[in-house]
Design an enzyme around this catalytic site. Sequence first.
Site, PDB file in Angstrom:
ATOM      1  N   TYR A  11       0.820  -1.218   0.000  1.00  0.00           N
ATOM      2  CA  TYR A  11       0.000   0.000   0.000  1.00  0.00           C
ATOM      3  C   TYR A  11       0.854   1.268   0.000  1.00  0.00           C
ATOM      4  O   TYR A  11       1.776   1.422   0.809  1.00  0.00           O
ATOM      5  CB  TYR A  11      -0.932   0.032   1.227  1.00  0.00           C
ATOM      6  CG  TYR A  11      -2.021  -1.033   1.216  1.00  0.00           C
ATOM      7  CD1 TYR A  11      -2.350  -1.752   0.066  1.00  0.00           C
ATOM      8  CD2 TYR A  11      -2.737  -1.308   2.374  1.00  0.00           C
ATOM      9  CE1 TYR A  11      -3.347  -2.705   0.067  1.00  0.00           C
ATOM     10  CE2 TYR A  11      -3.750  -2.277   2.383  1.00  0.00           C
ATOM     11  CZ  TYR A  11      -4.040  -2.977   1.222  1.00  0.00           C
ATOM     12  OH  TYR A  11      -5.030  -3.919   1.236  1.00  0.00           O
TER      13      TYR A  11
HETATM   14  N1  LIG Z   1      -6.857  -7.953   0.472  1.00  0.00           N
HETATM   15  C1  LIG Z   1      -7.067  -7.180  -0.563  1.00  0.00           C
HETATM   16  O1  LIG Z   1      -6.733  -7.523  -1.727  1.00  0.00           O
HETATM   17  C2  LIG Z   1      -7.746  -5.840  -0.334  1.00  0.00           C
HETATM   18  C3  LIG Z   1      -8.297  -5.129  -1.428  1.00  0.00           C
HETATM   19  C4  LIG Z   1      -8.930  -3.906  -1.151  1.00  0.00           C
HETATM   20  C5  LIG Z   1      -9.007  -3.449   0.141  1.00  0.00           C
HETATM   21  N2  LIG Z   1      -8.453  -4.152   1.194  1.00  0.00           N
HETATM   22  C6  LIG Z   1      -8.502  -3.689   2.587  1.00  0.00           C
HETATM   23  O2  LIG Z   1      -9.825  -3.365   2.946  1.00  0.00           O
HETATM   24  C7  LIG Z   1      -9.907  -1.978   3.303  1.00  0.00           C
HETATM   25  C8  LIG Z   1     -11.240  -1.438   2.840  1.00  0.00           C
HETATM   26  O3  LIG Z   1     -11.382  -1.656   1.437  1.00  0.00           O
HETATM   27  P1  LIG Z   1     -12.005  -0.533   0.526  1.00  0.00           P
HETATM   28  O4  LIG Z   1     -11.244   0.744   0.684  1.00  0.00           O
HETATM   29  O5  LIG Z   1     -12.141  -1.106  -0.823  1.00  0.00           O
HETATM   30  O6  LIG Z   1     -13.431  -0.363   1.244  1.00  0.00           O
HETATM   31  P2  LIG Z   1     -14.794   0.324   0.773  1.00  0.00           P
HETATM   32  O7  LIG Z   1     -15.458   0.719   2.038  1.00  0.00           O
HETATM   33  O8  LIG Z   1     -15.529  -0.543  -0.153  1.00  0.00           O
HETATM   34  O9  LIG Z   1     -14.355   1.610  -0.059  1.00  0.00           O
HETATM   35  C9  LIG Z   1     -13.805   2.720   0.595  1.00  0.00           C
HETATM   36  C10 LIG Z   1     -13.783   3.894  -0.374  1.00  0.00           C
HETATM   37  O10 LIG Z   1     -15.120   4.299  -0.666  1.00  0.00           O
HETATM   38  C11 LIG Z   1     -15.168   5.717  -0.783  1.00  0.00           C
HETATM   39  N3  LIG Z   1     -16.031   6.195   0.320  1.00  0.00           N
HETATM   40  C12 LIG Z   1     -16.046   5.735   1.593  1.00  0.00           C
HETATM   41  N4  LIG Z   1     -16.972   6.386   2.322  1.00  0.00           N
HETATM   42  C13 LIG Z   1     -17.557   7.277   1.496  1.00  0.00           C
HETATM   43  C14 LIG Z   1     -18.581   8.239   1.670  1.00  0.00           C
HETATM   44  N5  LIG Z   1     -19.185   8.423   2.859  1.00  0.00           N
HETATM   45  N6  LIG Z   1     -18.941   8.977   0.593  1.00  0.00           N
HETATM   46  C15 LIG Z   1     -18.348   8.800  -0.600  1.00  0.00           C
HETATM   47  N7  LIG Z   1     -17.357   7.919  -0.835  1.00  0.00           N
HETATM   48  C16 LIG Z   1     -16.959   7.147   0.204  1.00  0.00           C
HETATM   49  C17 LIG Z   1     -13.741   6.221  -0.638  1.00  0.00           C
HETATM   50  O11 LIG Z   1     -13.104   6.205  -1.910  1.00  0.00           O
HETATM   51  P3  LIG Z   1     -13.110   7.452  -2.924  1.00  0.00           P
HETATM   52  O12 LIG Z   1     -13.349   8.709  -2.167  1.00  0.00           O
HETATM   53  O13 LIG Z   1     -11.789   7.391  -3.567  1.00  0.00           O
HETATM   54  O14 LIG Z   1     -14.215   7.128  -3.893  1.00  0.00           O
HETATM   55  C18 LIG Z   1     -13.114   5.112   0.189  1.00  0.00           C
HETATM   56  O15 LIG Z   1     -11.715   5.058   0.080  1.00  0.00           O
HETATM   57  C19 LIG Z   1      -8.681  -1.328   2.662  1.00  0.00           C
HETATM   58  O16 LIG Z   1      -8.282  -0.169   3.334  1.00  0.00           O
HETATM   59  C20 LIG Z   1      -7.661  -2.432   2.806  1.00  0.00           C
HETATM   60  O17 LIG Z   1      -7.149  -2.441   4.129  1.00  0.00           O
HETATM   61  C21 LIG Z   1      -7.858  -5.354   0.944  1.00  0.00           C
END
Ligand SMILES: NC(=O)c1ccc[n+]([C@@H]2O[C@H](COP(=O)([O-])OP(=O)(O)OC[C@H]3O[C@@H](n4cnc5c(N)ncnc54)[C@H](OP(=O)(O)O)[C@@H]3O)[C@@H](O)[C@H]2O)c1
Length: 312
Positions: free
Chosen positions: A53
């Site tokens: 990351y």
């Molecule tokens: N193992 C893996 O391969 C893998 C893959 C992905 C993630 N992860 C882990 O899982 C965690 C969470 O994943 P994720 O970031 O994909 O989770 P998610 O909750 O699906 O997406 C989070 C993203 O959604 C947007 N967002 C969140 N709240 C919002 C709101 N109130 N209004 C508007 N946009 C909003 C933001 O992106 P924008 O503002 O950029 O749109 C934020 O970065 C990561 O931090 C990481 O630790 C692991």
Amino acid sequence: MTQTLISLDGTPASTFAFGAMQFGGKADVTQSRAMFDACRVSGVTHFDTAHVYTDGASETLLGDMIRSEREAILVASKVGYSGGAGAQNLRAQFDVSRQRLGQDMIDILYLHRFDPDVDLHESLGCLAEMKQAGQIRYIGLSNAAAWQVMKAVSVAAQFDLTIDILQPMYNLIKRQAEVEILPMCADQGIAVAPYSPLGGGMLTGKYAQGGTGRLSEDHRYAARYGLDWMPETARALSQLADEVGVPAATLAVAWVAASPYSPMPIISARTAEQLVPSLAALNFDMPGELYNRMSALSPTPAPATDRIEEQL
Ligand SMILES: NC(=O)c1ccc[n+]([C@@H]2O[C@H](COP(=O)([O-])OP(=O)(O)OC[C@H]3O[C@@H](n4cnc5c(N)ncnc54)[C@H](OP(=O)(O)O)[C@@H]3O)[C@@H](O)[C@H]2O)c1
């Protein structure tokens, strides 16, 4: 029975984890700190990062934040996303991750993805040495198919190890984990921390209103959420959220947490303001009827046998 992961001081893992994937990237230092603090105030103890990351900034920033209360925190990182799951690469990435985090020990270490070109005996033998040396406490797998996990369970047993936690993608649009991963974890007593509970932001409803974010900025996420029915599910969720009177993001995260398999969603955001509705899901008591209505907004994946007439 599914095992409960605990911090060094005996605190059970919080019902949600927080993902630091944006730390030092889309989330600047101030917002990263504000999100960490908001999570701690809400009782979150489990923090997730990875070697890949933000070129290491995520681990460095998270390491600074957890240092003063290390024993209360469950910190997870991942190795082997790049460079394969060979022992030399895993060890080298792990040592760099420990340096960035400022920690000798990382509570949970995941293999970030399955590597078909490396014998699992080599990868898990490497993790066994780390565990033996007290450098890790729990072993996880991410982005693995159920058969790969069961193979790893079997190989791990040869090293007297268990696979303790899985990290699959899982949300109202991406429901493949329901078919085999979630039931397998329940059967094997493996904890589950699903990532992307908001579908990378799609389930906030912002794209239907012309908003921008990860799906408009990152072609991988645009493709992942690019099927015709997916925006329709997001729109329908927003309508339901208006009816219920809570943000769509709160419902989306609460839906993941309300699964009968009790996974621990990994929430995340780019600002503390964005994080508010996801954290609010911690206190949202999902009625069974609402859970069923939400589940009906996207296709239920076919069972592994494909005998859909037998689906409950
Ligand atoms: N193992 C893996 O391969 C893998 C893959 C992905 C993630 N992860 C882990 O899982 C965690 C969470 O994943 P994720 O970031 O994909 O989770 P998610 O909750 O699906 O997406 C989070 C993203 O959604 C947007 N967002 C969140 N709240 C919002 C709101 N109130 N209004 C508007 N946009 C909003 C933001 O992106 P924008 O503002 O950029 O749109 C934020 O970065 C990561 O931090 C990481 O630790 C692991």
